[in-house]
Design a protein around this motif. Structure first.
Motif, PDB file in Angstrom:
ATOM      1  N   ASP A  64      40.059  -3.685  22.125  1.00 30.29           N
ATOM      2  CA  ASP A  64      41.201  -4.278  22.674  1.00 30.29           C
ATOM      3  C   ASP A  64      41.944  -3.481  23.711  1.00 30.29           C
ATOM      4  OD1 ASP A  64      40.542  -6.414  21.369  1.00 30.29           O
ATOM      5  OD2 ASP A  64      42.119  -6.488  19.725  1.00 30.29           O
ATOM      6  N   TYR A 102      40.115  -2.860  26.825  1.00 32.48           N
ATOM      7  CA  TYR A 102      39.576  -3.736  27.473  1.00 32.48           C
ATOM      8  C   TYR A 102      39.754  -3.931  28.966  1.00 32.48           C
ATOM      9  CZ  TYR A 102      37.474  -8.461  27.140  1.00 32.48           C
ATOM     10  OH  TYR A 102      36.612  -9.581  27.175  1.00 32.48           O
ATOM     11  N   ALA A 158      32.373  -4.002  25.843  1.00 37.87           N
ATOM     12  CA  ALA A 158      33.933  -4.057  25.769  1.00 37.87           C
ATOM     13  C   ALA A 158      34.408  -4.783  24.696  1.00 37.87           C
ATOM     14  CB  ALA A 158      33.982  -5.190  26.845  1.00 37.87           C
TER      15      ALA A 158
END
Length: 401
Positions: A272, A275, A269
């Motif tokens: 961004d 995410y 992960a």
């Protein structure tokens, strides 16, 4: 070091004509010598095997995003037998660590027969692939000693990133701001790798917690999917544990049926914009009892992600801590950071903590020279085990709080 060697003399800072500042430039002799044909190409085919194929998948993302050229990634072992459509204006990129991969060599010969420009990315200087290709780039990461290729993958991705940058800049398909920013980020990656290597002891402890697992699933999206494939391959090669990787978005299409309590799921992960999607996947596997090891960026941007990760997720990142103040139960236990009150360790555990994990915690407590009895409080069910120095599997003196 391998990344610095790979980029040395290729990503350079030059002074502006005004003399008031500096900017980055990517210098690749292969691009200069065949610039016209590379710019004219509207179709790129990457052929490789194993780890190199995974690097090729990342190369596909890079070239398509920065150059807006259609890219296909083929297993060299399948390419040679599939009667592929290859035209004279196409570019075939052959990737190999050794430069001697038989299937990749056969794919190169087929591409040359069809009139395509063949571009090689190899580590072995003077290797067969280096001689057979029209042009190419050495990754210069030094010899691979073990069977499991590691630094070659890093070098191959670095070269593909530089190729995409240089070609995108020549085509005008990447902005100057993005070009300069990406060049800068490439140059600072070696320092970030050093930060991760400083966590070796911590990572070793985490590895010990999952050493008894027989299956592992890796999940990633976007650029992280090929990295997940590579991670699963390395776990197979080194530990002989059955491991595989899938694109996280495909989890619900059958694979989730294989998740059972105690299954190790490694999630990547680090992007961004994906995410929240990855957090959703983590929730899905946790609901089935999986134990999650999360590779994440420093800090967690939302309270929601803290709530999801802090129960059994483990963050290994370039920062000094991930989600400071919100670490997972396993990481907290391994670091023995809970408060010690009246000689009693109070460690918060999940409801699905296995007896094996409890045994390991007992061993840790014993090694830390705790008092003879070290109660472990399982907060979810409000029960306590009194555990003494007898073998850790002998959990006794069970009583309610």
């Amino acid at each position: 070091r391998c990344m610095r060697d790979c980029m040395r003399g290729r990503i350079v800072r030059v002074r502006d004509y005004s003399g008031n500042g500096e900017h980055y430039e990517v210098h690749l002799s292969a691009l200069k010598n065949f610039k016209a044909k590379l710019i004219r190409a509207r179709h790129v085919i990457i052929v490789a095997c194993g780890t190199s194929w995974h690097a090729g998948l990342i190369g596909k993302h890079l070239i398509e995003q920065m150059c807006r050229i259609r890219v296909e990634v083929e297993y060299a072992s399948e390419f040679r037998y599939s009667n592929p459509v290859v035209e004279k204006d196409d570019v075939v990129i052959a990737i190999s660590q050794s430069g001697e991969t038989a299937d990749t060599l056969a794919a190169i010969q087929l591409a040359k027969e069809k009139g395509a420009l063949v571009f090689g990315i190899v580590n072995g200087v003077g290797s067969s692939i280096a001689r057979e290709t029209d042009t190419g780039i050495y990754i210069h990461v030094g010899p691979e000693i073990g069977v499991a290729s590691t630094k070659a993958f890093t070098g191959q991705v670095t070269v593909l990133a530089m190729l995409a940058l240089a070609l995108g800049n020549a085509l005008g398909t990447i902005s100057e701001e993005e070009y300069q920013q990406t060049c800068h980020e490439l140059t600072v990656i070696p320092d970030k790798i050093n930060q991760i290597l400083e966590q070796n002891d911590r990572i070793k402890e985490l590895s010990a917690m999952f050493a008894d697992r027989h299956n592992a699933l890796y999940l990633g999206r976007g650029f992280n999917y090929p990295v997940a494939l590579e991670g699963a391959l390395k776990l197979k090669e080194i530990s002989y544990i059955n491991s595989f990787a899938i694109a996280a978005g495909e989890l619900k299409h059958g694979t989730i049926a294989l998740i059972e309590p105690g299954t190790l799921v490694v999630t990547l992960a680090t992007q961004d914009f994906l995410y929240e999607k990855m957090l959703s996947n983590i929730q899905e596997v946790k609901a089935r009892g999986a134990h999650v090891l999360s590779i994440a960026i420093p800090g967690v941007p939302t309270q929601n992600s803290i709530n999801i990760l802090q129960e059994d997720g483990i963050c290994v990142s370039a920062g000094s801590a991930c989600a400071k103040g919100h670490r997972s139960h396993t990481l907290t236990a391994m670091n023995l950071s809970p408060e010690v009150m009246d000689g009693t360790f109070r460690i918060s555990l999940c409801r699905d903590t296995t007896e094996t994990e409890l045994d390991m915690l007992v061993e840790i407590i014993k090694m830390e020279n705790c008092q003879k009895k070290a109660p472990l409080c399982k907060g979810g069910s409000a029960k306590r085990w009194g555990i003494d120095t007898t073998p850790p599997s002998k959990i006794k003196d069970f009583c309610h709080l």
